[in-house]
Design a protein around this motif. Structure first.
Motif, PDB file in Angstrom:
ATOM      1  N   SER A  11       0.814  -1.200   0.000  1.00  0.00           N
ATOM      2  CA  SER A  11       0.000   0.000   0.000  1.00  0.00           C
ATOM      3  C   SER A  11       0.860   1.267   0.000  1.00  0.00           C
ATOM      4  N   TRP A  12       0.191   2.429  -0.177  1.00  0.00           N
ATOM      5  CA  TRP A  12       0.930   3.690  -0.168  1.00  0.00           C
ATOM      6  C   TRP A  12       1.471   4.001   1.215  1.00  0.00           C
ATOM      7  N   HIS A  13       0.837   3.435   2.277  1.00  0.00           N
ATOM      8  CA  HIS A  13       1.305   3.692   3.642  1.00  0.00           C
ATOM      9  C   HIS A  13       2.736   3.180   3.831  1.00  0.00           C
ATOM     10  N   SER A  14       2.980   1.958   3.403  1.00  0.00           N
ATOM     11  CA  SER A  14       4.329   1.413   3.555  1.00  0.00           C
ATOM     12  C   SER A  14       5.284   1.992   2.520  1.00  0.00           C
ATOM     13  N   THR A  15       4.774   2.396   1.345  1.00  0.00           N
ATOM     14  CA  THR A  15       5.642   3.010   0.339  1.00  0.00           C
ATOM     15  C   THR A  15       6.221   4.324   0.867  1.00  0.00           C
ATOM     16  N   ILE A  16       5.421   5.087   1.589  1.00  0.00           N
ATOM     17  CA  ILE A  16       5.933   6.296   2.232  1.00  0.00           C
ATOM     18  C   ILE A  16       7.088   5.946   3.167  1.00  0.00           C
ATOM     19  N   ASP A  17       6.930   4.855   3.928  1.00  0.00           N
ATOM     20  CA  ASP A  17       7.984   4.444   4.848  1.00  0.00           C
ATOM     21  C   ASP A  17       9.239   4.020   4.089  1.00  0.00           C
ATOM     22  N   TYR A  18       9.087   3.370   2.939  1.00  0.00           N
ATOM     23  CA  TYR A  18      10.257   3.027   2.118  1.00  0.00           C
ATOM     24  C   TYR A  18      11.019   4.293   1.731  1.00  0.00           C
ATOM     25  N   TYR A  19      10.313   5.266   1.204  1.00  0.00           N
ATOM     26  CA  TYR A  19      10.965   6.499   0.755  1.00  0.00           C
ATOM     27  C   TYR A  19      11.648   7.205   1.927  1.00  0.00           C
ATOM     28  N   ARG A  20      10.927   7.289   3.049  1.00  0.00           N
ATOM     29  CA  ARG A  20      11.464   7.975   4.226  1.00  0.00           C
ATOM     30  C   ARG A  20      12.695   7.252   4.771  1.00  0.00           C
ATOM     31  N   ARG A  21      12.603   5.941   4.936  1.00  0.00           N
ATOM     32  CA  ARG A  21      13.703   5.202   5.567  1.00  0.00           C
ATOM     33  C   ARG A  21      14.941   5.154   4.662  1.00  0.00           C
ATOM     34  N   ILE A  22      14.771   4.983   3.353  1.00  0.00           N
ATOM     35  CA  ILE A  22      15.937   4.972   2.465  1.00  0.00           C
ATOM     36  C   ILE A  22      16.683   6.296   2.564  1.00  0.00           C
ATOM     37  N   ASN A  23      15.938   7.390   2.607  1.00  0.00           N
ATOM     38  CA  ASN A  23      16.575   8.696   2.745  1.00  0.00           C
ATOM     39  C   ASN A  23      17.196   8.874   4.126  1.00  0.00           C
ATOM     40  N   GLN A  24      16.499   8.458   5.178  1.00  0.00           N
ATOM     41  CA  GLN A  24      17.021   8.625   6.528  1.00  0.00           C
ATOM     42  C   GLN A  24      18.273   7.789   6.752  1.00  0.00           C
ATOM     43  N   ILE A  25      18.266   6.559   6.270  1.00  0.00           N
ATOM     44  CA  ILE A  25      19.435   5.691   6.443  1.00  0.00           C
ATOM     45  C   ILE A  25      20.632   6.268   5.697  1.00  0.00           C
ATOM     46  N   THR A  26      20.378   6.787   4.501  1.00  0.00           N
ATOM     47  CA  THR A  26      21.465   7.430   3.758  1.00  0.00           C
ATOM     48  C   THR A  26      22.004   8.631   4.531  1.00  0.00           C
ATOM     49  N   ASN A  27      21.115   9.437   5.104  1.00  0.00           N
ATOM     50  CA  ASN A  27      21.548  10.569   5.935  1.00  0.00           C
ATOM     51  C   ASN A  27      22.366  10.102   7.136  1.00  0.00           C
ATOM     52  N   ASP A  28      21.932   9.000   7.764  1.00  0.00           N
ATOM     53  CA  ASP A  28      22.664   8.470   8.918  1.00  0.00           C
ATOM     54  C   ASP A  28      24.088   8.081   8.541  1.00  0.00           C
ATOM     55  N   ARG A  29      24.262   7.594   7.322  1.00  0.00           N
ATOM     56  CA  ARG A  29      25.582   7.114   6.902  1.00  0.00           C
ATOM     57  C   ARG A  29      26.453   8.218   6.305  1.00  0.00           C
ATOM     58  N   LEU A  30      25.821   9.176   5.613  1.00  0.00           N
ATOM     59  CA  LEU A  30      26.609  10.168   4.870  1.00  0.00           C
ATOM     60  C   LEU A  30      26.412  11.600   5.356  1.00  0.00           C
ATOM     61  N   GLY A  31      25.435  11.817   6.239  1.00  0.00           N
ATOM     62  CA  GLY A  31      25.140  13.174   6.669  1.00  0.00           C
ATOM     63  C   GLY A  31      23.900  13.710   5.983  1.00  0.00           C
ATOM     64  N   THR A  32      23.375  14.800   6.520  1.00  0.00           N
ATOM     65  CA  THR A  32      22.078  15.312   6.077  1.00  0.00           C
ATOM     66  C   THR A  32      22.146  16.202   4.845  1.00  0.00           C
ATOM     67  N   LYS A  33      23.342  16.406   4.298  1.00  0.00           N
ATOM     68  CA  LYS A  33      23.453  17.249   3.108  1.00  0.00           C
ATOM     69  C   LYS A  33      23.423  16.446   1.813  1.00  0.00           C
ATOM     70  N   VAL A  34      23.069  15.174   1.914  1.00  0.00           N
ATOM     71  CA  VAL A  34      23.021  14.322   0.726  1.00  0.00           C
ATOM     72  C   VAL A  34      21.833  13.379   0.842  1.00  0.00           C
ATOM     73  N   ASN A  35      21.187  13.101  -0.272  1.00  0.00           N
ATOM     74  CA  ASN A  35      20.161  12.063  -0.310  1.00  0.00           C
ATOM     75  C   ASN A  35      20.201  11.390  -1.680  1.00  0.00           C
ATOM     76  N   PRO A  36      19.760  10.130  -1.750  1.00  0.00           N
ATOM     77  CA  PRO A  36      19.893   9.382  -3.002  1.00  0.00           C
ATOM     78  C   PRO A  36      18.853   9.798  -4.035  1.00  0.00           C
ATOM     79  N   GLU A  37      19.204   9.587  -5.303  1.00  0.00           N
ATOM     80  CA  GLU A  37      18.217   9.746  -6.372  1.00  0.00           C
ATOM     81  C   GLU A  37      17.335   8.505  -6.414  1.00  0.00           C
ATOM     82  N   LEU A  38      16.043   8.720  -6.369  1.00  0.00           N
ATOM     83  CA  LEU A  38      15.081   7.631  -6.411  1.00  0.00           C
ATOM     84  C   LEU A  38      14.001   7.966  -7.439  1.00  0.00           C
ATOM     85  N   GLN A  39      13.540   6.942  -8.127  1.00  0.00           N
ATOM     86  CA  GLN A  39      12.363   7.090  -8.974  1.00  0.00           C
ATOM     87  C   GLN A  39      11.288   6.154  -8.451  1.00  0.00           C
TER      88      GLN A  39
END
Length: 226
Positions: A11-39
């Motif tokens: 559902s869209w509920h969990s898809t939101i969590d996918y988008y949020r967590r992928i970005n948050q995990i990337t921030n945790d590893r690289l810092g908050t000034k970078v986020n991945p390109e996603l389609q």
């Protein structure tokens, strides 16, 4: 960084969590000034309720080809049940997948588990696209609820969780089914529906609960940063 194509909406509920967590995990590893390109290609969940798997497969292949043309490096199916289509989609595109069962199997293997329990939708519990994948690739016994319990669990998912309803009654019923898997020797419970973690968020369960969404997102970021 590599670019991922996400097929979500189920559902869209969990898809939101996918988008949020992928970005948050990337921030945790690289810092908050970078986020991945996603389609993201978000499916209308009405398609899934049709249970017309030929039609569903055609729509997912169309989505995968759209993302492939968009230049992504790999695909992610943002749900457990849609991994039923993994092999068919793979035959129609030239992209790798970040597979949800790899994330689960690697975690269970790292913890030296021999038997894990799996709950999810009826296809997830009765077909081998998750349990068989884990068994064949990781040599691990993946058990599912008994036949008489499967309709109850499936109905909780499709009638409540994917529609954003998280009730105490559903929580009690799902924990009861998890207890049955524990009694049959499961050493961890795989939450094979990406909405289960929300339902069980406040539960202190005696076995490890494998949040497939979180594990999958961690593996997505591993791929992005590899």
């Amino acid at each position: 960084m590599r670019k991922l194509g996400l097929i979500g909406g189920t559902s869209w509920h969990s898809t939101i969590d996918y988008y949020r967590r992928i970005n948050q995990i990337t921030n945790d590893r690289l810092g908050t000034k970078v986020n991945p390109e996603l389609q993201l290609f978000s499916i209308n969940i009405e398609l899934m309720f049709s249970q017309d798997w030929d039609l569903i497969a055609r729509k997912f292949i169309e989505a995968a080809k759209t993302l492939e043309k968009g230049g992504v490096d790999a695909l992610v199916l943002c749900a457990n049940t849609t991994h039923r289509l993994y092999a068919e989609i793979s035959r129609n595109i030239n992209l790798p997948f970040v597979h949800i069962a790899d994330a689960v199997g690697e975690e269970a293997q790292s913890n030296n588990l021999g038997k894990i329990g799996l709950i999810g939708t009826k296809p997830t519990m009765t077909e081998p696209f998750i349990s068989g994948y884990i068994r064949d690739k990781f040599g691990m016994n993946c058990i599912v609820p008994l036949e008489q319990s499967i309709p109850l669990i499936h109905d909780v998912v499709v009638d409540e969780l994917v529609q954003g309803r998280f009730t105490q009654e559903a929580r009690v019923n799902i924990i009861s089914e998890m207890n049955k898997l524990k009694d049959r020797g499961a050493e961890a419970i795989v939450l094979g529906c990406t909405e289960f973690p929300e339902l069980l968020r406040s539960v202190n369960y005696p076995l490890p609960l494998y949040d497939t969404l979180e594990m999958h997102c961690q593996k997505c970021v591993d791929y992005i940063l590899a």
